[in-house]
Design a protein around this motif. Structure first.
Motif, PDB file in Angstrom:
ATOM      1  N   ASN A 128       2.841  -5.535  15.244  1.00  0.00           N
ATOM      2  CA  ASN A 128       3.646  -5.447  16.476  1.00  0.00           C
ATOM      3  C   ASN A 128       3.208  -4.389  17.441  1.00  0.00           C
ATOM      4  N   CYS A 129       1.867  -3.901  17.312  1.00  0.00           N
ATOM      5  CA  CYS A 129       1.209  -2.652  17.854  1.00  0.00           C
ATOM      6  C   CYS A 129      -0.105  -3.158  18.458  1.00  0.00           C
ATOM      7  N   ASP A 130      -0.684  -2.344  19.115  1.00  0.00           N
ATOM      8  CA  ASP A 130      -1.969  -2.260  19.851  1.00  0.00           C
ATOM      9  C   ASP A 130      -3.137  -1.957  18.546  1.00  0.00           C
ATOM     10  N   ASP A 131      -4.564  -2.219  18.965  1.00  0.00           N
ATOM     11  CA  ASP A 131      -5.492  -1.683  18.005  1.00  0.00           C
ATOM     12  C   ASP A 131      -5.595  -0.207  17.642  1.00  0.00           C
ATOM     13  N   LYS A 132      -5.009   0.684  18.492  1.00  0.00           N
ATOM     14  CA  LYS A 132      -4.805   1.817  18.100  1.00  0.00           C
ATOM     15  C   LYS A 132      -4.165   2.264  16.805  1.00  0.00           C
ATOM     16  N   VAL A 133      -3.362   1.647  16.539  1.00  0.00           N
ATOM     17  CA  VAL A 133      -2.646   1.958  15.300  1.00  0.00           C
ATOM     18  C   VAL A 133      -3.279   1.732  14.107  1.00  0.00           C
ATOM     19  N   LEU A 134      -4.453   0.652  14.230  1.00  0.00           N
ATOM     20  CA  LEU A 134      -5.180   0.256  12.966  1.00  0.00           C
ATOM     21  C   LEU A 134      -6.048   1.551  12.684  1.00  0.00           C
ATOM     22  N   LEU A 135      -6.259   2.572  13.369  1.00  0.00           N
ATOM     23  CA  LEU A 135      -6.965   3.828  12.881  1.00  0.00           C
ATOM     24  C   LEU A 135      -6.319   4.542  12.120  1.00  0.00           C
ATOM     25  N   ARG A 136      -4.773   4.413  12.276  1.00  0.00           N
ATOM     26  CA  ARG A 136      -3.904   5.290  11.403  1.00  0.00           C
ATOM     27  C   ARG A 136      -4.110   5.423   9.772  1.00  0.00           C
ATOM     28  N   LYS A 137      -4.041   6.480   9.049  1.00  0.00           N
ATOM     29  CA  LYS A 137      -4.095   6.535   7.549  1.00  0.00           C
ATOM     30  C   LYS A 137      -3.139   6.317   6.868  1.00  0.00           C
ATOM     31  N   ILE A 138      -3.400   5.394   5.537  1.00  0.00           N
ATOM     32  CA  ILE A 138      -2.353   5.339   4.718  1.00  0.00           C
ATOM     33  C   ILE A 138      -2.988   5.431   3.530  1.00  0.00           C
ATOM     34  N   PRO A 139      -2.222   5.497   2.335  1.00  0.00           N
ATOM     35  CA  PRO A 139      -2.747   5.542   0.857  1.00  0.00           C
ATOM     36  C   PRO A 139      -3.755   4.684   0.448  1.00  0.00           C
ATOM     37  N   PHE A 140      -4.826   4.637  -0.216  1.00  0.00           N
ATOM     38  CA  PHE A 140      -5.831   3.765  -0.624  1.00  0.00           C
ATOM     39  C   PHE A 140      -5.002   2.735  -1.455  1.00  0.00           C
ATOM     40  N   LEU A 141      -5.209   1.523  -1.387  1.00  0.00           N
ATOM     41  CA  LEU A 141      -4.661   0.271  -2.096  1.00  0.00           C
ATOM     42  C   LEU A 141      -3.172   0.132  -1.961  1.00  0.00           C
ATOM     43  N   SER A 142      -2.621   0.844  -0.789  1.00  0.00           N
ATOM     44  CA  SER A 142      -1.217   0.938  -0.702  1.00  0.00           C
ATOM     45  C   SER A 142      -0.569  -0.544  -0.721  1.00  0.00           C
ATOM     46  N   LEU A 143      -1.110  -1.074   0.291  1.00  0.00           N
ATOM     47  CA  LEU A 143      -0.577  -2.565   0.524  1.00  0.00           C
ATOM     48  C   LEU A 143      -0.935  -3.357  -0.558  1.00  0.00           C
ATOM     49  N   GLU A 144      -2.262  -3.488  -1.216  1.00  0.00           N
ATOM     50  CA  GLU A 144      -2.452  -4.256  -2.401  1.00  0.00           C
ATOM     51  C   GLU A 144      -1.462  -3.961  -3.502  1.00  0.00           C
ATOM     52  N   THR A 145      -1.245  -2.709  -3.528  1.00  0.00           N
ATOM     53  CA  THR A 145      -0.209  -2.344  -4.881  1.00  0.00           C
ATOM     54  C   THR A 145       1.007  -3.013  -4.694  1.00  0.00           C
ATOM     55  N   LEU A 146       1.708  -2.930  -3.343  1.00  0.00           N
ATOM     56  CA  LEU A 146       2.897  -3.501  -3.116  1.00  0.00           C
ATOM     57  C   LEU A 146       2.922  -4.971  -3.319  1.00  0.00           C
ATOM     58  N   VAL A 147       1.931  -5.553  -2.656  1.00  0.00           N
ATOM     59  CA  VAL A 147       1.811  -7.196  -2.959  1.00  0.00           C
ATOM     60  C   VAL A 147       1.710  -7.592  -4.500  1.00  0.00           C
ATOM     61  N   GLU A 148       0.907  -6.865  -5.273  1.00  0.00           N
ATOM     62  CA  GLU A 148       0.571  -6.889  -6.611  1.00  0.00           C
ATOM     63  C   GLU A 148       1.784  -6.812  -7.249  1.00  0.00           C
ATOM     64  N   ASN A 149       2.505  -5.801  -6.906  1.00  0.00           N
ATOM     65  CA  ASN A 149       3.952  -5.266  -7.482  1.00  0.00           C
ATOM     66  C   ASN A 149       4.821  -6.766  -7.443  1.00  0.00           C
ATOM     67  N   ALA A 150       5.063  -7.034  -6.149  1.00  0.00           N
ATOM     68  CA  ALA A 150       6.004  -8.345  -5.952  1.00  0.00           C
ATOM     69  C   ALA A 150       5.313  -9.333  -6.737  1.00  0.00           C
ATOM     70  N   ILE A 151       4.158  -9.910  -6.815  1.00  0.00           N
ATOM     71  CA  ILE A 151       3.697 -11.002  -7.639  1.00  0.00           C
ATOM     72  C   ILE A 151       4.090 -10.663  -9.234  1.00  0.00           C
ATOM     73  N   LYS A 152       3.901  -9.455  -9.646  1.00  0.00           N
ATOM     74  CA  LYS A 152       4.176  -9.154 -11.003  1.00  0.00           C
ATOM     75  C   LYS A 152       5.538  -9.243 -11.516  1.00  0.00           C
ATOM     76  N   HIS A 153       6.465  -8.894 -10.739  1.00  0.00           N
ATOM     77  CA  HIS A 153       7.665  -8.753 -11.150  1.00  0.00           C
ATOM     78  C   HIS A 153       8.886  -9.645 -10.520  1.00  0.00           C
ATOM     79  N   ASN A 154       8.285 -10.649  -9.794  1.00  0.00           N
ATOM     80  CA  ASN A 154       9.099 -11.762  -9.318  1.00  0.00           C
ATOM     81  C   ASN A 154       8.790 -12.915  -9.854  1.00  0.00           C
ATOM     82  N   GLU A 155       9.811 -14.202  -9.877  1.00  0.00           N
ATOM     83  CA  GLU A 155       9.448 -15.181 -10.159  1.00  0.00           C
ATOM     84  C   GLU A 155       8.711 -16.182  -9.242  1.00  0.00           C
ATOM     85  N   ILE A 156       7.716 -16.936  -9.611  1.00  0.00           N
ATOM     86  CA  ILE A 156       6.854 -17.701  -8.617  1.00  0.00           C
ATOM     87  C   ILE A 156       6.654 -18.989  -8.861  1.00  0.00           C
ATOM     88  N   THR A 157       7.509 -19.881  -8.405  1.00  0.00           N
ATOM     89  CA  THR A 157       7.566 -21.257  -8.630  1.00  0.00           C
ATOM     90  C   THR A 157       7.755 -22.098  -7.392  1.00  0.00           C
TER      91      THR A 157
END
Length: 455
Positions: free
Chosen positions: A355-384
């Motif tokens: 929802n933002c322009d390209d400037k926000v892509l330079l902001r910092k977040i914890p390393f592997l944070s997005l992968e961690t949340l996606v992997e956490n969802a896959i691990k703990h929820n039913e997928i059928t």
């Protein structure tokens, strides 16, 4: 405290005294010079609870009549920058003070009356019945307000505004004679006292101006010395407490630094554990998917191998600190999601909404944070196919929202120790950011990831 206790013993006109310290964590420490008087201790503690601060300093000056005693109670309160409050107070027995004054200082035909700023009698050598009561008869022609305004502060001392003191003629109830009354003020700190000296007219004619001024000087010096001595004791106590508070602040800052260092080291340790956990677990699942894909779609399997290589190159890359730009993390997430969607086919749907322009892509977040949340969802929820897992990654100007439909598995994984979420929580705690949160809302697991400015 030893000083105030000795003061009560040496000066019988001081009925009691105390020092109280209210710390920042609301723990009260109160010391009384008369430790055996439980009633006095309860009374003072009740008074201190009702003290309200308008400025940093509070002065309470009251006159109390109780148990055939008339007490002039003074309480000084000081609030320090860290909200620690220091109280110092004492009670002057005005009847005992009257006795001491009458025996020590003999007037030569006249007498001296002292009141507070409200006209309440503090000292009345001719008769004690007026002590603690308002004596309006002394202010019939000259008001209290006029007397208080007739002084100027010069070099720290209050002196009459004019060369001649305020004076008035009146009939003395005590002497039964016409007297000439002189009015003056003295102040100790911000506390004003009104001094009224009455001389019979005949005696006054014989007195010289020099003798009258000398008389006023001795009265003023006596009152000023007594109250300044008590004020000095409170200042010394406050200085001591201030030094101790500085030591406490230094120790507190040291503990904060140690805690920050621990949080950073703990976050890095958890990141390493997270990498070790992802590597074999993710690799085995990816190789199984590749094995099936090679026969079904050789061209797609080649893309799969390249994406897998990029993912592991990202995981194994050495970096300073545990922060990464949003742009790099999104690129890695797209590669990771590509591999997972091939594994789960149409049972997994991951959307990235910016929802933002390209400037926000330079902001910092914890390393592997997005992968961690996606992997956490896959691990703990039913997928059928009947219950597909839908994950949305929404990019906002101040934070990222990651949410998925909440369909927890009936049998949780035995090796689930919340390493990923603990890593994220400790990272944000190290950077002193409190807006990171996870919660279940309306059947969705929602996580808010704030952006981080590196220290």
């Amino acid at each position: 405290m030893l000083f105030t206790a000795d003061l009560v013993i040496e000066h019988h006109s001081i009925h009691n005294s105390f020092v109280s310290l209210t710390l920042e964590n609301s723990v009260d420490e109160t010391y009384f010079s008369n430790k055996n008087d439980a009633g006095y201790a309860e009374e003072i503690q009740a008074v201190l609870k009702d003290v309200r601060f308008v400025n940093q300093d509070v002065l309470i000056d009251t006159i109390i009549s109780k148990n055939e005693k008339v007490i002039n109670r003074k309480i000084y309160a000081k609030k320090l920058p860290d909200d620690t409050v220091i109280y110092f107070g004492y009670d002057v027995d005005l009847i005992a003070f009257w006795t001491y004054f009458s025996e020590t200082y003999k007037g030569d035909g006249g007498y001296t009356v002292v009141t507070n700023k409200d006209g309440v009698c503090v000292l009345h050598p001719p008769d004690t019945k007026y002590i603690g009561k308002k004596i309006d008869m002394y202010f019939d022609t000259i008001s209290i307000e006029t007397i208080l305004k007739s002084s100027l502060k010069i070099n720290g001392y209050y002196v009459p505004e004019n060369v001649n003191s305020l004076k008035d003629k009146a009939t003395s109830e005590f002497l039964g004679l016409e007297v000439l009354r002189y009015y003056d003020t003295i102040k100790t700190g911000d506390t004003p006292l009104i001094v009224i000296v009455s001389f019979p007219i005949d005696i006054h004619l014989k007195e010289t101006t020099k003798n009258i001024q000398r008389y006023f000087s001795w009265i003023s010096f006596l009152a000023f010395s007594t109250f300044m001595l008590l004020l000095l004791a409170s200042r010394l106590q406050m200085k001591k407490e201030y030094v101790e508070n500085l030591k406490v602040l230094e120790e507190k800052e040291h503990l904060i630094n140690v805690n920050e260092k621990y949080q950073k080291e703990n976050a890095v340790l958890q990141l390493n554990q997270l990498k070790k956990k992802i590597n074999p677990h993710f690799l085995f699942n990816s190789l199984n998917s590749l094995h099936v894909l090679i026969d079904l779609n050789p061209e797609l399997s080649q893309q799969f191998v390249l994406k897998l290589a990029d993912v592991y190159r990202y995981l194994l890359d050495e970096r300073d600190g545990n922060l990464i730009s949003l742009k790099n993390e999104l690129t890695f997430l797209e590669q990771y999601v590509f591999l997972q969607e091939i594994r789960f086919n149409k049972s997994l749907k991951v959307s990235i909404i910016n929802n933002c322009d390209d400037k926000v892509l330079l902001r910092k977040i914890p390393f592997l944070s997005l992968e961690t949340l996606v992997e956490n969802a896959i691990k703990h929820n039913e997928i059928t196919k009947q219950k597909p897992l839908i994950i949305d990654v929404i990019i906002n100007s101040d934070f990222i929202t990651v949410k998925n439909n909440f369909t927890p598995r009936k049998h949780k994984a035995k090796d689930s120790h919340h390493i990923g979420l603990n890593y994220l929580g400790n990272t944000y705690q190290y950077y002193q950011i409190s807006t990171f949160k996870t919660e279940v809302i309306n059947g969705e697991f929602v996580c808010v990831l704030p952006y981080i400015s590196s220290k």
